[in-house]
Design a protein around this motif. Structure first.
Motif, mmCIF file in Angstrom:
data_model
loop_
_atom_site.group_PDB
_atom_site.id
_atom_site.type_symbol
_atom_site.label_atom_id
_atom_site.label_comp_id
_atom_site.label_asym_id
_atom_site.label_seq_id
_atom_site.Cartn_x
_atom_site.Cartn_y
_atom_site.Cartn_z
ATOM 1 N N UNK A 137 0.959 -1.294 -0.058
ATOM 2 C CA UNK A 137 0.032 0.262 -0.029
ATOM 3 C C UNK A 137 0.832 1.345 -0.258
ATOM 4 N N UNK A 138 2.102 1.238 0.676
ATOM 5 C CA UNK A 138 2.904 2.365 0.834
ATOM 6 C C UNK A 138 3.622 2.471 -0.506
ATOM 7 N N UNK A 139 3.960 1.583 -1.185
ATOM 8 C CA UNK A 139 4.377 1.657 -2.433
ATOM 9 C C UNK A 139 3.693 2.122 -3.550
ATOM 10 N N UNK A 140 2.225 1.972 -3.103
ATOM 11 C CA UNK A 140 1.384 2.149 -4.330
ATOM 12 C C UNK A 140 0.791 3.604 -4.125
ATOM 13 N N UNK A 144 13.011 14.261 2.566
ATOM 14 C CA UNK A 144 11.729 13.577 2.315
ATOM 15 C C UNK A 144 11.741 12.640 1.570
ATOM 16 N N UNK A 145 12.009 12.999 0.264
ATOM 17 C CA UNK A 145 12.149 12.111 -0.944
ATOM 18 C C UNK A 145 13.015 11.058 -0.729
ATOM 19 N N UNK A 146 14.209 11.170 -0.124
ATOM 20 C CA UNK A 146 15.110 10.259 0.077
ATOM 21 C C UNK A 146 14.718 8.955 1.060
ATOM 22 N N UNK A 147 14.046 9.607 2.130
ATOM 23 C CA UNK A 147 13.629 8.704 3.103
ATOM 24 C C UNK A 147 12.418 7.622 2.450
ATOM 25 N N UNK A 148 11.678 8.552 1.909
ATOM 26 C CA UNK A 148 10.394 7.693 1.175
ATOM 27 C C UNK A 148 11.083 6.636 0.348
ATOM 28 N N UNK A 149 11.790 6.878 -0.433
ATOM 29 C CA UNK A 149 12.559 6.017 -1.321
ATOM 30 C C UNK A 149 13.341 4.874 -0.438
ATOM 31 N N UNK A 150 13.995 5.098 0.385
ATOM 32 C CA UNK A 150 14.904 4.448 1.310
ATOM 33 C C UNK A 150 14.119 3.358 1.874
ATOM 34 N N UNK A 151 12.787 3.723 2.237
ATOM 35 C CA UNK A 151 11.915 2.693 3.152
ATOM 36 C C UNK A 151 10.798 2.186 2.134
ATOM 37 N N UNK A 209 9.007 3.320 -0.216
ATOM 38 C CA UNK A 209 7.827 3.934 -0.352
ATOM 39 C C UNK A 209 7.169 4.318 -1.724
ATOM 40 N N UNK A 210 6.533 5.196 -2.012
ATOM 41 C CA UNK A 210 5.818 5.370 -3.351
ATOM 42 C C UNK A 210 6.826 5.545 -4.460
ATOM 43 N N UNK A 211 6.490 4.367 -5.270
ATOM 44 C CA UNK A 211 6.948 4.293 -6.651
ATOM 45 C C UNK A 211 6.713 5.487 -7.584
ATOM 46 N N UNK A 212 5.623 6.220 -7.410
ATOM 47 C CA UNK A 212 5.578 7.563 -8.002
ATOM 48 C C UNK A 212 5.351 8.423 -7.113
ATOM 49 N N UNK A 213 6.442 9.637 -7.777
ATOM 50 C CA UNK A 213 6.447 10.675 -6.969
ATOM 51 C C UNK A 213 6.768 11.829 -8.479
#
Length: 372
Positions: A109-112, A126-133, A135-139
């Motif tokens: 769900x987080x990825x989606x 923010x972007x780096x932490x989202x990617x690291x964890x 998170x969202x594939x689409x940004x």
């Protein structure tokens, strides 16, 4: 360096065969070792060197691993290629150590979710932490500015990045971690003409902009489209984190009712001092640290810009990524202000009468000199 984002040169290219790669590209083979690691991820009862592990690993490599495809990922800006397992396997490996802090259903769900980040100073964390964890594939990433030496105390970049577009540089950072990321880059920034296009279709909008005008406009757009807004603001060593759930309540007042700004007020923001006054109302001088308040009084005298430090920017990234995940999985996250305050937790005497009195004196001094 005024180079627009080039979708041919500023994002990864994928090849099925090594012979298809551009001539001279260095190749890093991460495929075999990734498959070995996959065995241990899927078979946690085994550890390297344990009795029976080598035999079980060999069987896995000769059977299960044979059906896993590899892909050559070429990074044009580095002239390097990495040979990786296919996307779903790579993602399984990359998020294996998230379990079960983030379980598989939550991870998916987080990825989606689709997010947009406007402003790539704190926003880059923010972007780096989202990617690291994972998170969202689409940004969507937006910033018109270039990296300067004075940014290097709070963004994850080095001296060789000076002069590069912030939006492009951090997009490439994300691609290096997540080559299958789906990024839309607004490297000329957002303005009143394109901000609605940037926001429409998002699941979460993350505001890390300096522009008061765009902060206000973005919230009215998010109210219209029922999109939640997250905003993390550095506060010395701390973070002030604002959540506005327009997806749950489109009638919610902007900035959670902290500030009412008219069109006339926006039009009258002519000087940096005017900007600081409105920004102080949005953030709230009463929660800002004494050192930050004292620094604001020195702007244009002994200090050239509002002070920010990397540790607070990193913490802001952690706060936002946590909130995005809670929204993605449907956990309750009410609108409101969240004070992430290390000073309170780690400063001796912070909540004593003397500590409280000292902060009140700093606030009174600031308000007397700068105005409410």
């Amino acid at each position: 360096m005024d180079k627009p984002f080039d979708y041919a040169q500023d994002k990864p290219q994928f090849f099925n065969k090594k012979k298809e790669l551009p001539r001279g590209a260095d190749v890093i083979d991460a495929f075999s070792r990734s498959l070995e690691e996959l065995f241990f991820v899927r078979n946690p009862r085994f550890k390297k060197g344990m009795p029976g592990a080598d035999e079980a690993l060999a069987k896995f490599m000769n059977e299960d691993a044979k059906v896993i495809n590899g892909v050559y990922v070429y990074y044009p800006w580095m002239g390097k290629t990495v040979y990786l397992p296919e996307e779903k396997i790579y993602f399984e490996l990359r998020t294996a150590r998230n379990k079960n802090i983030i379980n598989k259903e939550e991870q998916d769900k987080y990825r989606g979710v689709k997010i947009g980040i406007a402003g790539m100073s704190v926003g880059s964390n923010v972007a780096s932490t989202l990617a690291l964890t994972g998170g969202p594939k689409s940004m969507r990433l937006a910033d018109f500015d270039e990296i300067e030496a004075t940014n290097l105390n709070r963004i994850r970049a080095g001296a060789i990045s000076i002069g590069q577009s912030k939006a492009i540089f951090f997009a490439q950072n994300i691609y290096e971690l997540d080559p299958w990321a789906e990024l839309e880059i607004y490297d000329k920034g957002i303005n009143k003409d394109n901000i609605e296009d940037f926001i429409k279709g998002l699941d979460v909008f993350i505001d890390e902009m300096d522009s008061i005008d765009l902060k206000v406009r973005s919230r009215f757009i998010c109210k219209k489209h029922k999109i939640p807004v997250l905003m993390a603001t550095d506060n010395g060593d701390n973070v002030i984190f604002d959540v506005e759930r327009y997806d749950e309540n489109p009638e919610l007042a902007i900035f959670n009712g902290r500030v009412e700004i008219t069109e006339e007020e926006l039009g009258n923001l002519k000087t940096f001092r005017d900007w600081i006054k409105i920004a102080a109302r949005i953030v709230g001088a009463e929660v800002q640290t004494p050192r930050l308040l004292a620094s604001i009084l020195e702007l244009g005298k002994t200090i050239a810009g509002v002070p920010q430090i990397g540790s607070a920017a990193s913490m802001a990234g952690a706060c936002v990524s946590y909130a995005v995940r809670k929204i993605a999985v449907g956990d309750k996250l009410p609108s409101g202000r969240y004070d992430i305050n290390l000073d309170e937790k780690m400063t001796f005497g912070y909540n004593t009468p003397e500590g409280i009195k000292k902060r009140e004196e700093h606030l009174a001094d600031f308000l007397s000199k700068f105005g409410k």
